[in-house]
Design an enzyme around this catalytic site. Structure first.
Site, mmCIF file in Angstrom:
data_model
loop_
_atom_site.group_PDB
_atom_site.id
_atom_site.type_symbol
_atom_site.label_atom_id
_atom_site.label_comp_id
_atom_site.label_asym_id
_atom_site.label_seq_id
_atom_site.Cartn_x
_atom_site.Cartn_y
_atom_site.Cartn_z
ATOM 1 N N HIS A 1 -4.722 -1.479 5.173
ATOM 2 C CA HIS A 1 -5.722 -0.737 4.400
ATOM 3 C C HIS A 1 -7.066 -0.671 5.110
ATOM 4 C CE1 HIS A 1 -3.177 -0.572 0.783
ATOM 5 N NE2 HIS A 1 -2.807 -1.800 1.120
ATOM 6 N N GLN B 1 -3.411 -3.201 -7.286
ATOM 7 C CA GLN B 1 -3.500 -1.748 -7.496
ATOM 8 C C GLN B 1 -4.135 -1.480 -8.870
ATOM 9 O OE1 GLN B 1 -2.068 0.599 -5.183
ATOM 10 N NE2 GLN B 1 -1.557 -1.121 -3.840
ATOM 11 N N ILE C 1 0.846 -17.566 3.368
ATOM 12 C CA ILE C 1 0.186 -17.591 2.053
ATOM 13 C C ILE C 1 0.904 -16.640 1.103
ATOM 14 C CG2 ILE C 1 -1.965 -17.086 0.814
ATOM 15 C CD1 ILE C 1 -3.391 -17.744 3.533
ATOM 16 N N ASP D 1 -0.957 -5.817 5.813
ATOM 17 C CA ASP D 1 -1.508 -5.461 4.499
ATOM 18 C C ASP D 1 -2.986 -5.846 4.437
ATOM 19 O OD1 ASP D 1 -1.571 -4.448 1.927
ATOM 20 O OD2 ASP D 1 -0.622 -6.181 0.988
ATOM 21 N N ALA E 1 -5.114 -10.123 -2.940
ATOM 22 C CA ALA E 1 -5.553 -8.728 -2.821
ATOM 23 C C ALA E 1 -5.469 -8.321 -1.358
ATOM 24 C CB ALA E 1 -6.978 -8.573 -3.350
ATOM 25 N N GLY E 2 -4.270 -8.002 -0.923
ATOM 26 C CA GLY E 2 -4.091 -7.728 0.498
ATOM 27 C C GLY E 2 -4.289 -9.007 1.290
#
Length: 387
Positions: free
Chosen positions: A64, A143, A252, A276, A310-311
């Site tokens: 992202h 998301q 993780i 990611d 979160a990513g």
């Protein structure tokens, strides 16, 4: 004419395995591979490999952002920033990955990707990964809930048009496409359809394969795990050979013990390493934005206010290192997971993913621990600063 001659390297070739030799790059492609040292061509930049490994560049099919920029910023500068940062970790190609957002924001990000031209000496943006919004709300992860929608072929076609036909992968929840209409439609156009952010059980995943499902997004995350009465999406990835699976190998998102179990069951043949990563990668700990949400970033992870991941802030080189520590893993295994498999999955193996004369000169010189000393992106030596 731009020429680079690399000598004294262990070259991981597509056809002949590992050879001790030298390689010539001419303009953007691999010109020739030699099993002995040759006289370098005139005006060639000569790199002494020092006995290190020469491997194909990594392909990150799910990223992202990085270095303060995000695909959803929808600017040329944002994609340039990512493309300049990635070669330092060994990534020479990437899919600019969207996040579920208001349709107009997705419009802007895709139109920006359509207009973007990759620069020489930077990682090449080879397409777009549309992650969402056709996902299951109960498995949304990071998301945003308010913009999730049912699978919609008309909306997908409009986004594909805006992207300049650059959407190469779409992540969606296959259980929401009960007739298979959406999967069939996307797959028929050559798009890699991936099950992710899904509540599907084993049978739902299996039933989607004849429609065209070919991948699982960030295996183990935002999906059902293995249960003794339904082995879920994770078990489906283990059992169904038609599927390849993305993997965030940071220890993780998936624990080291689970990485061992995944590698034991799937081997390197069906795994695709990804990061990611979000915009905080390469930056200091603090608070950053992801899809309009505040994300807290520490030294090793990125989380929402509720603690959900979160990513990531993972670098491809570090994910590859994590996998290299597993029993029976080799640098050849890493090449398969980080270079060969993503190229094959995206129907780009004729250009990328291996070292063969005529292919793009996307190359890495690495030591036994995968420290990157040189990155070549389409025939140009990239900025080197391995941290």
């Amino acid at each position: 004419m731009n020429r680079i001659y690399i000598k004294n390297a262990v070259i991981h070739t597509e056809t002949d395995g590992m050879i001790q030799g030298s390689l010539l790059v001419e303009n953007q492609v691999i010109k020739a591979i030699y099993e002995e040292e040759m006289t370098p061509p005139q005006e060639a930049t000569v790199i002494d490999g020092g006995g290190r490994h020469l491997i194909p560049g990594f392909i990150d099919g799910h990223i992202h952002g990085a270095a303060g920029s995000d695909v959803m910023d929808a600017t040329e500068e944002a994609l340039d920033t990512m493309a300049m940062a990635l070669p330092k970790e060994g990534t020479t190609s990437f899919l600019a990955t969207t996040i579920t957002q208001a349709p107009e924001n997705t419009d802007n990000a895709l139109a920006n990707a359509a207009a973007y031209e990759s620069k020489r000496g930077q990682a090449e943006m080879i397409g777009v990964h549309l992650e969402g919004p056709f996902i299951e709300t109960s498995k949304k992860g990071a998301q945003p809930l308010e913009h999730i929608m049912e699978p919609n072929t008309e909306q997908f076609d409009e986004w594909q048009r805006l992207s300049g036909n650059n959407i190469k992968t779409v992540t969606m929840a296959p259980e929401l496409d009960k007739t298979g209409e959406f999967i069939r439609h996307a797959a028929a156009s050559g798009v890699n359809v991936s099950a992710g952010h899904t509540d599907a059980g084993f049978e739902s995943i299996k039933q989607a394969i004849p429609y065209g499902l070919r991948q699982v997004t960030h295996l183990c995350n935002a999906m059902n795990g293995i249960h003794h009465r339904d082995i879920g999406a994770v078990g489906a990835a283990f059992q169904l050979n038609e599927l390849r699976a993305e993997l965030i190998a940071d220890g993780i998102h998936v624990s080291p013990e689970m990485l061992e179990l995944i590698f034991f069951n799937m081997g390197s043949e069906r795994l695709i390493l990804i990061t990611d990563a979000m915009r905080a990668k390469c930056l200091q700990p603090g608070y950053y934005d992801l899809g309009g949400q505040s994300v807290r970033v520490t030294d090793d992870r990125a989380t929402l206010h509720n603690g959900s991941l979160a990513g990531s802030i993972l670098k491809m080189r570090d994910g590859a290192r994590q996998m290299l520590r597993l029993e029976n893993a080799t640098i050849g295994s890493v090449v398969q997971m980080a270079s060969e498999n993503p190229a094959k999955q995206l129907n780009m193996y004729h250009r990328k993913g291996s070292i063969k004369a005529g292919k793009d000169a996307d190359l890495l010189l690495v030591d036994d621990d995968l420290t990157v000393t040189h990155t070549i992106c389409r025939g140009v030596l990239a900025n080197q600063e391995d941290k």
